[in-house]
Design a protein around this motif. Structure first.
Motif, PDB file in Angstrom:
ATOM      1  N   LEU A  72       0.954  -1.090   0.139  1.00 58.66           N
ATOM      2  CA  LEU A  72       0.123  -0.072  -0.068  1.00 58.66           C
ATOM      3  C   LEU A  72       0.793   1.437   0.047  1.00 58.66           C
ATOM      4  CD1 LEU A  72      -2.327  -1.195   3.047  1.00 58.66           C
ATOM      5  CD2 LEU A  72      -2.868  -1.088   0.209  1.00 58.66           C
ATOM      6  N   GLY A  73       0.657   2.032  -1.193  1.00 57.47           N
ATOM      7  CA  GLY A  73       1.242   3.426  -0.960  1.00 57.47           C
ATOM      8  C   GLY A  73       0.639   4.340  -0.182  1.00 57.47           C
ATOM      9  N   VAL A  74       1.634   5.251   0.713  1.00 56.17           N
ATOM     10  CA  VAL A  74       1.178   6.230   1.717  1.00 56.17           C
ATOM     11  C   VAL A  74       1.592   7.534   1.031  1.00 56.17           C
ATOM     12  CG1 VAL A  74       1.247   7.135   3.943  1.00 56.17           C
ATOM     13  CG2 VAL A  74       1.486   4.679   3.291  1.00 56.17           C
ATOM     14  N   PHE A  75       0.898   8.413   0.376  1.00 56.56           N
ATOM     15  CA  PHE A  75       0.967   9.498  -0.104  1.00 56.56           C
ATOM     16  C   PHE A  75       0.081  10.646   0.687  1.00 56.56           C
ATOM     17  CE2 PHE A  75       1.505  12.355  -4.476  1.00 56.56           C
ATOM     18  CZ  PHE A  75       1.994  13.280  -3.734  1.00 56.56           C
ATOM     19  N   TRP A  76       0.721  10.907   1.807  1.00 56.59           N
ATOM     20  CA  TRP A  76      -0.159  11.972   2.704  1.00 56.59           C
ATOM     21  C   TRP A  76      -0.549  13.135   2.113  1.00 56.59           C
ATOM     22  CZ3 TRP A  76       1.140  16.438   5.839  1.00 56.59           C
ATOM     23  CH2 TRP A  76       0.123  16.834   6.534  1.00 56.59           C
ATOM     24  N   GLY A  77       0.367  14.050   1.352  1.00 51.62           N
ATOM     25  CA  GLY A  77      -0.198  15.155   0.869  1.00 51.62           C
ATOM     26  C   GLY A  77      -1.242  15.133  -0.122  1.00 51.62           C
ATOM     27  N   GLU A  78      -1.376  14.050  -0.934  1.00 55.67           N
ATOM     28  CA  GLU A  78      -2.364  13.898  -1.834  1.00 55.67           C
ATOM     29  C   GLU A  78      -3.572  13.701  -1.004  1.00 55.67           C
ATOM     30  OE1 GLU A  78      -4.120  14.157  -5.921  1.00 55.67           O
ATOM     31  OE2 GLU A  78      -2.303  14.911  -4.762  1.00 55.67           O
ATOM     32  N   PHE A  79      -3.497  12.878  -0.174  1.00 55.85           N
ATOM     33  CA  PHE A  79      -4.576  12.475   0.842  1.00 55.85           C
ATOM     34  C   PHE A  79      -5.257  13.752   1.490  1.00 55.85           C
ATOM     35  CE2 PHE A  79      -5.494  11.472   5.419  1.00 55.85           C
ATOM     36  CZ  PHE A  79      -6.762  11.189   5.379  1.00 55.85           C
ATOM     37  N   VAL A  80      -4.327  14.620   1.869  1.00 57.79           N
ATOM     38  CA  VAL A  80      -4.911  15.893   2.423  1.00 57.79           C
ATOM     39  C   VAL A  80      -5.749  16.609   1.579  1.00 57.79           C
ATOM     40  CG1 VAL A  80      -4.129  18.005   3.424  1.00 57.79           C
ATOM     41  CG2 VAL A  80      -3.103  16.037   4.268  1.00 57.79           C
ATOM     42  N   ARG A  81      -5.208  16.740   0.271  1.00 56.99           N
ATOM     43  CA  ARG A  81      -5.983  17.460  -0.810  1.00 56.99           C
ATOM     44  C   ARG A  81      -7.308  16.584  -1.237  1.00 56.99           C
ATOM     45  NH1 ARG A  81      -6.870  17.801  -6.195  1.00 56.99           N
ATOM     46  NH2 ARG A  81      -5.767  15.731  -6.585  1.00 56.99           N
ATOM     47  N   ARG A  82      -7.361  15.401  -1.229  1.00 54.45           N
ATOM     48  CA  ARG A  82      -8.642  14.823  -1.848  1.00 54.45           C
ATOM     49  C   ARG A  82      -9.560  14.649  -0.444  1.00 54.45           C
ATOM     50  NH1 ARG A  82      -8.027  11.873  -6.656  1.00 54.45           N
ATOM     51  NH2 ARG A  82      -6.175  12.144  -7.747  1.00 54.45           N
ATOM     52  N   GLU A  83      -9.082  14.190   0.549  1.00 52.49           N
ATOM     53  CA  GLU A  83      -9.916  13.727   1.729  1.00 52.49           C
ATOM     54  C   GLU A  83      -9.755  14.708   3.119  1.00 52.49           C
ATOM     55  OE1 GLU A  83     -10.191   9.556   2.544  1.00 52.49           O
ATOM     56  OE2 GLU A  83      -8.786   9.171   0.682  1.00 52.49           O
ATOM     57  N   PRO A  84      -9.946  16.124   2.822  1.00 52.50           N
ATOM     58  CA  PRO A  84      -9.653  16.946   3.790  1.00 52.50           C
ATOM     59  C   PRO A  84     -10.351  16.809   5.202  1.00 52.50           C
ATOM     60  CG  PRO A  84     -11.287  17.992   2.165  1.00 52.50           C
ATOM     61  CD  PRO A  84     -10.553  16.539   1.475  1.00 52.50           C
ATOM     62  N   GLU A  85     -11.687  16.201   5.260  1.00 51.26           N
ATOM     63  CA  GLU A  85     -12.507  15.734   6.347  1.00 51.26           C
ATOM     64  C   GLU A  85     -11.976  14.845   7.141  1.00 51.26           C
ATOM     65  OE1 GLU A  85     -14.871  17.560   7.682  1.00 51.26           O
ATOM     66  OE2 GLU A  85     -14.625  19.084   6.390  1.00 51.26           O
ATOM     67  N   ALA A  86     -11.282  13.888   6.479  1.00 51.14           N
ATOM     68  CA  ALA A  86     -10.680  12.760   7.190  1.00 51.14           C
ATOM     69  C   ALA A  86      -9.330  13.243   7.805  1.00 51.14           C
ATOM     70  CB  ALA A  86     -10.437  11.446   6.038  1.00 51.14           C
ATOM     71  N   HIS A  87      -8.815  13.876   7.054  1.00 50.52           N
ATOM     72  CA  HIS A  87      -7.322  14.732   7.458  1.00 50.52           C
ATOM     73  C   HIS A  87      -7.632  15.342   8.570  1.00 50.52           C
ATOM     74  CE1 HIS A  87      -3.866  17.133   7.913  1.00 50.52           C
ATOM     75  NE2 HIS A  87      -4.842  18.035   7.519  1.00 50.52           N
ATOM     76  N   ARG A  88      -8.769  16.367   8.755  1.00 49.38           N
ATOM     77  CA  ARG A  88      -9.016  16.996   9.886  1.00 49.38           C
ATOM     78  C   ARG A  88      -9.351  16.078  11.280  1.00 49.38           C
ATOM     79  NH1 ARG A  88     -10.431  21.337   6.276  1.00 49.38           N
ATOM     80  NH2 ARG A  88     -12.776  20.387   5.724  1.00 49.38           N
ATOM     81  N   ARG A  89      -9.966  15.118  10.639  1.00 46.28           N
ATOM     82  CA  ARG A  89     -10.261  14.168  12.047  1.00 46.28           C
ATOM     83  C   ARG A  89      -9.125  13.473  12.395  1.00 46.28           C
ATOM     84  NH1 ARG A  89     -14.809  12.602   8.383  1.00 46.28           N
ATOM     85  NH2 ARG A  89     -13.685  10.673   7.771  1.00 46.28           N
ATOM     86  N   ASN A  90      -8.060  13.203  11.602  1.00 44.82           N
ATOM     87  CA  ASN A  90      -6.869  12.534  12.008  1.00 44.82           C
ATOM     88  C   ASN A  90      -6.051  13.494  12.875  1.00 44.82           C
ATOM     89  OD1 ASN A  90      -7.249  10.001  10.614  1.00 44.82           O
ATOM     90  ND2 ASN A  90      -5.782  10.614   8.935  1.00 44.82           N
ATOM     91  N   MET A  91      -6.145  14.620  12.414  1.00 42.93           N
ATOM     92  CA  MET A  91      -5.416  15.800  13.233  1.00 42.93           C
ATOM     93  C   MET A  91      -5.993  16.010  14.465  1.00 42.93           C
ATOM     94  SD  MET A  91      -2.711  15.719  11.310  1.00 42.93           S
ATOM     95  CE  MET A  91      -1.946  16.921  12.868  1.00 42.93           C
ATOM     96  N   ALA A  92      -7.180  16.092  14.724  1.00 45.63           N
ATOM     97  CA  ALA A  92      -7.657  16.417  15.846  1.00 45.63           C
ATOM     98  C   ALA A  92      -7.561  15.299  16.956  1.00 45.63           C
ATOM     99  CB  ALA A  92      -9.386  16.591  15.637  1.00 45.63           C
ATOM    100  N   ARG A  93      -7.480  14.074  16.384  1.00 46.63           N
ATOM    101  CA  ARG A  93      -7.029  12.908  17.338  1.00 46.63           C
ATOM    102  C   ARG A  93      -5.457  12.929  17.763  1.00 46.63           C
ATOM    103  NH1 ARG A  93      -8.201   6.679  15.339  1.00 46.63           N
ATOM    104  NH2 ARG A  93      -7.879   5.694  17.175  1.00 46.63           N
ATOM    105  N   ILE A  94      -4.673  13.307  16.794  1.00 45.07           N
ATOM    106  CA  ILE A  94      -3.319  13.465  17.144  1.00 45.07           C
ATOM    107  C   ILE A  94      -2.963  14.681  17.988  1.00 45.07           C
ATOM    108  CG2 ILE A  94      -1.235  14.185  16.022  1.00 45.07           C
ATOM    109  CD1 ILE A  94      -1.960  12.707  13.575  1.00 45.07           C
ATOM    110  N   PHE A  95      -3.633  15.920  18.030  1.00 42.17           N
ATOM    111  CA  PHE A  95      -3.490  16.938  18.848  1.00 42.17           C
ATOM    112  C   PHE A  95      -4.049  16.625  20.170  1.00 42.17           C
ATOM    113  CE2 PHE A  95      -1.854  19.149  15.371  1.00 42.17           C
ATOM    114  CZ  PHE A  95      -1.237  20.226  15.615  1.00 42.17           C
ATOM    115  N   ASP A  96      -5.202  15.860  20.416  1.00 38.55           N
ATOM    116  CA  ASP A  96      -5.728  15.415  21.577  1.00 38.55           C
ATOM    117  C   ASP A  96      -4.835  14.395  22.295  1.00 38.55           C
ATOM    118  OD1 ASP A  96      -8.207  15.010  23.419  1.00 38.55           O
ATOM    119  OD2 ASP A  96      -7.856  13.108  22.697  1.00 38.55           O
TER     120      ASP A  96
END
Length: 325
Positions: A260-284
């Motif tokens: 499985l390839g992991v291209f985080w920058g493209e994930f942020v662009r294509r799935e911004p809501e999922a990215h925001r959920r991830n970051m909220a969990r990380i900051f918590d």
């Protein structure tokens, strides 16, 4: 403002400091004064024109930071002047003023210092995407992390442990393994003195590893893949060794596994809501010290070459930060 600039592609020593006019935010944008900028391995590639992102010259390296809001562009809501924020910008952060879309900023909890907040986006964001959206890592599964004491490696150790996985840290020295185990790894494997495939097999009772997190590449990739469990997941995160491996695809057939390839920058662009959920969990997690967001060193901006060389030489344990004047 002052900025570290790449004016000509080459090694870190080519970077120069320049005085530039202060920028102003446009509609939907925010002007931020960074206090800390985190360096990452890909910064060493982008300044040598060896990365998939190729900004126009001149540009500043540095893809993530923590600082305070200086001014808001038209239409920005939910942020205020003086508020502490952390952000991601791919490149361009190694300067004393940064303008970027408000959507790429996250408010920083009071319990989290600028040092710990500055490096949470790229390494921890990449790792969260890798383990959650790509690998669907489950509690009780085994996770082997190659290069476990570096920036993304440490993030994988900590997030894997926080998700309930049995984490096997893989690194090139006892010192690095001790560091990873202090941050949540359950076992260590020194691949400079022990065969990686056989060592992973032994540590899983012959079953093999459910998930492999590989930010190293080179010869280690195939050796780790050969130790994968049935229906395992192999995460391609990066190539810090400098060598992109050529994997025999028959291994995926024999093991019923997925690469499985992991291209985080493209994930942020294509799935911004999922990215925001991830970051909220990380900051918590970081605010509650469930993950350490460990900082190896804080260097002044004029020592940016020193910091990048430590990343190139794989000598950093955790994040290297720049202090911005």
């Amino acid at each position: 403002m002052i900025a570290a600039l790449c004016e000509h592609y080459g090694p870190p020593e080519n970077l120069v400091l320049r005085e530039l006019p202060d920028p102003a935010p446009g509609p939907g944008e925010v002007l931020v004064e960074p206090s800390r900028v985190a360096l990452n391995f890909f910064d060493t590639l982008i300044i040598e024109n060896k990365y998939q992102v190729k900004p126009d010259l001149p540009f500043s390296p540095g893809g993530e930071f923590c600082g305070k809001v200086m001014a808001l562009g038209e239409g920005v809501e939910g942020l205020a002047a003086g508020q502490r924020v952390a952000g991601y910008c791919s490149y361009g952060a190694a300067r004393s003023r940064v303008v970027l879309p408000a959507s790429l900023l996250t408010p920083v909890p009071d319990a989290l210092s600028d040092d710990r907040a500055a490096g949470l986006f790229i390494t921890y964001g990449t790792t969260m995407h890798a383990l959650v959206q790509r690998a669907d890592l489950q509690k009780g599964e085994t996770l082997a992390v190659l290069g476990a004491s570096g920036g993304v490696g440490l993030a994988a150790v900590e997030i894997g442990a926080a998700m309930g996985a049995q984490v096997i840290a893989c690194a090139s020295s006892r010192e690095k393994l001790d560091f990873a185990q202090r941050h949540g790894a359950h076992e260590g494997l020194n691949y400079s003195s022990e065969d990686l495939k056989e060592g992973l097999k032994r540590r899983t009772g012959g079953k093999g590893v459910d998930c492999i997190y590989d930010a190293i590449g080179g010869a280690f990739s195939e050796a780790a893949l050969r130790a994968m469990a049935w229906k395992g997941r192999f995460l391609v995160v990066g190539f810090a060794s400098g060598k992109i491996p050529k994997i025999p695809l028959n291994l995926t057939l024999l093991k019923g596994c997925a690469i499985l390839g992991v291209f985080w920058g493209e994930f942020v662009r294509r799935e911004p809501e999922a990215h925001r959920r991830n970051m909220a969990r990380i900051f918590d997690w970081a605010a509650r010290s469930a993950i350490s967001a460990h900082v190896d060193d804080v260097l002044p901006l004029h020592d940016i070459a020193k910091g990048l060389n430590r990343l190139k030489e794989r000598k950093a344990q955790g994040k290297i930060l720049l202090s911005i004047p």
